[in-house]
Scaffold this active site. Structure first.
Site, mmCIF file in Angstrom:
data_model
loop_
_atom_site.group_PDB
_atom_site.id
_atom_site.type_symbol
_atom_site.label_atom_id
_atom_site.label_comp_id
_atom_site.label_asym_id
_atom_site.label_seq_id
_atom_site.Cartn_x
_atom_site.Cartn_y
_atom_site.Cartn_z
ATOM 1 N N SER A 96 0.859 -1.184 0.000
ATOM 2 C CA SER A 96 0.000 0.000 0.000
ATOM 3 C C SER A 96 0.885 1.221 0.000
ATOM 4 O O SER A 96 2.059 1.154 0.401
ATOM 5 C CB SER A 96 -0.906 0.005 1.243
ATOM 6 O OG SER A 96 -1.573 1.245 1.392
ATOM 7 N N TYR A 109 -2.442 -0.711 10.509
ATOM 8 C CA TYR A 109 -2.402 -1.058 9.087
ATOM 9 C C TYR A 109 -1.097 -0.564 8.463
ATOM 10 O O TYR A 109 -0.422 -1.303 7.736
ATOM 11 C CB TYR A 109 -3.600 -0.436 8.376
ATOM 12 C CG TYR A 109 -3.664 -0.711 6.899
ATOM 13 C CD1 TYR A 109 -3.980 -1.980 6.424
ATOM 14 C CD2 TYR A 109 -3.424 0.296 5.973
ATOM 15 C CE1 TYR A 109 -4.047 -2.238 5.059
ATOM 16 C CE2 TYR A 109 -3.492 0.040 4.609
ATOM 17 C CZ TYR A 109 -3.809 -1.220 4.162
ATOM 18 O OH TYR A 109 -3.878 -1.468 2.813
ATOM 19 N N LYS A 113 1.993 -2.806 6.741
ATOM 20 C CA LYS A 113 2.469 -2.590 5.371
ATOM 21 C C LYS A 113 3.937 -2.172 5.351
ATOM 22 O O LYS A 113 4.694 -2.553 4.443
ATOM 23 C CB LYS A 113 1.594 -1.552 4.665
ATOM 24 C CG LYS A 113 0.151 -1.999 4.455
ATOM 25 C CD LYS A 113 0.067 -3.275 3.630
ATOM 26 C CE LYS A 113 -1.379 -3.675 3.345
ATOM 27 N NZ LYS A 113 -1.472 -4.877 2.489
ATOM 28 N N SER A 145 -13.189 -0.829 -3.351
ATOM 29 C CA SER A 145 -13.285 -2.236 -2.975
ATOM 30 C C SER A 145 -14.067 -2.322 -1.674
ATOM 31 O O SER A 145 -14.516 -1.306 -1.137
ATOM 32 C CB SER A 145 -11.895 -2.862 -2.794
ATOM 33 O OG SER A 145 -11.289 -2.362 -1.614
#
Length: 230
Positions: A96, A109, A113, A145
Site C-alpha cells: 500500500s 495497518y 504494510k 473495494s
C-alpha cells in the site's frame, strides 16, 4: 471460462485462511499437485483499519500483524521453497502507499504494510543467486473495494458504521490491470494511485519534512471527519 480459452482443468480454487498458518503448506502442495508448478504468487489478502490508537485495544494490532504480515510471509515461505528448486518465479505482494508513509486512523495497518515492505525488500537481497526469482511490491492508493466495509476498528468485535463515499477512488479494474502490467514488466515496486495521493507519495519520499507538515494538517481534518461520522 466464458471469456477465454481456459478449460476446467486450468482453474483451481482453494479456500485459504491466512491466519491458519498450519494449512499453508498443504495448500501449496495442492496447487503443485494440480498444476505441477507455481509461476506467480500474488499476495493480496489483508484488512485495513479505522481507529485512533488511544482508543484501540492491543489485540487489534496483534490481529492485523497476524493477518497482513505473518500470514503473507508464511504462504510466501512455502511457495518460495518451490521457486528456489525451479530457480524461477515471481512473488507479487500488494502492499500500500501506507507502506511508504504514515496516516492517522491506520497506525496498525501502516505498521503491517511497512513490515511487508521491509521484509520483501530484504528478501530480495537474499535471492541474488536466483536472478529469475522476482520480488515485486505493489503500493496502491485508495481503490474502490470492500476493504473499507471490513476494516478493523478499536475493538475486534466492532464493525465500521459507515464506509463513506468511495466514488473518488481508483476503479478496481484499473488497479488490477496496472498490477498485471507492473508484474509483466518485472518492476521491483509500483505506486498505483491517482493524484493527489500519488503526489503525496513523492513528497514523502523526497521531501519528508514537508510531507509531515502536510499530513499533520490533512490528518487533523481526517480525524475530525471520523469523529463526526463523515
Amino acid at each position: 471460462l466464458e471469456i477465454s480459452n481456459l478449460s476446467e482443468k486450468d482453474i483451481l480454487v482453494l479456500r485459504l485462511d491466512l491466519t491458519d498458518r498450519s494449512s499453508h503448506e498443504a495448500a501449496t502442495n495442492s496447487v503443485l499437485k494440480h498444476f505441477g508448478k507455481i509461476d506467480v504468487l500474488i499476495n493480496n489478502g489483508g484488512r485495513s483499519q479505522r481507529s485512533l490508537f488511544v482508543d484501540t485495544n492491543l489485540d487489534v494490532y496483534s490481529a492485523i500483524i497476524e493477518l497482513n504480515y505473518l500470514g503473507t510471509i508464511s504462504l510466501t515461505k512455502h511457495v518460495l521453497n518451490h521457486m528456489i528448486q525451479r530457480k524461477r518465479g515471481r512473488i507479487v505482494t500488494v502492499s500500500s502507499v501506507m507502506g511508504i508513509m504514515g496516516a492517522p486512523l491506520a497506525t496498525g495497518y501502516c505498521a503491517s504494510k511497512h513490515a511487508l515492505q521491509g521484509f520483501f525488500n530484504s528478501l530480495r537481497t537474499e535471492l541474488t543467486d536466483y536472478p529469475e526469482i522476482s520480488i515485486i511490491n505493489i503500493c496502491p492508493g485508495p481503490v474502490q473495494s470492500k476493504i473499507i466495509q471490513n476494516v478493523f476498528t478499536e475493538n475486534l468485535a466492532k464493525s465500521l458504521e459507515s464506509s463513506g463515499d468511495q466514488s473518488h477512488k481508483m476503479p478496481t479494474d484499473r488497479c488490477a490491470r496496472l498490477t498485471l502490467v507492473s508484474t509483466a514488466n518485472d518492476l521491483k515496486e509500483a505506486w498505483i494511485s491517482d493524484h493527489p495521493y500519488l503526489a503525496v507519495c513523492y513528497l514523502w519520499q523526497y521531501a519528508p519534512t514537508w510531507a509531515w507538515w502536510l499530513m499533520n494538517r490533512m490528518g487533523k481534518r481526517r480525524i475530525q471527519n471520523f469523529k463526526s461520522g463523515v
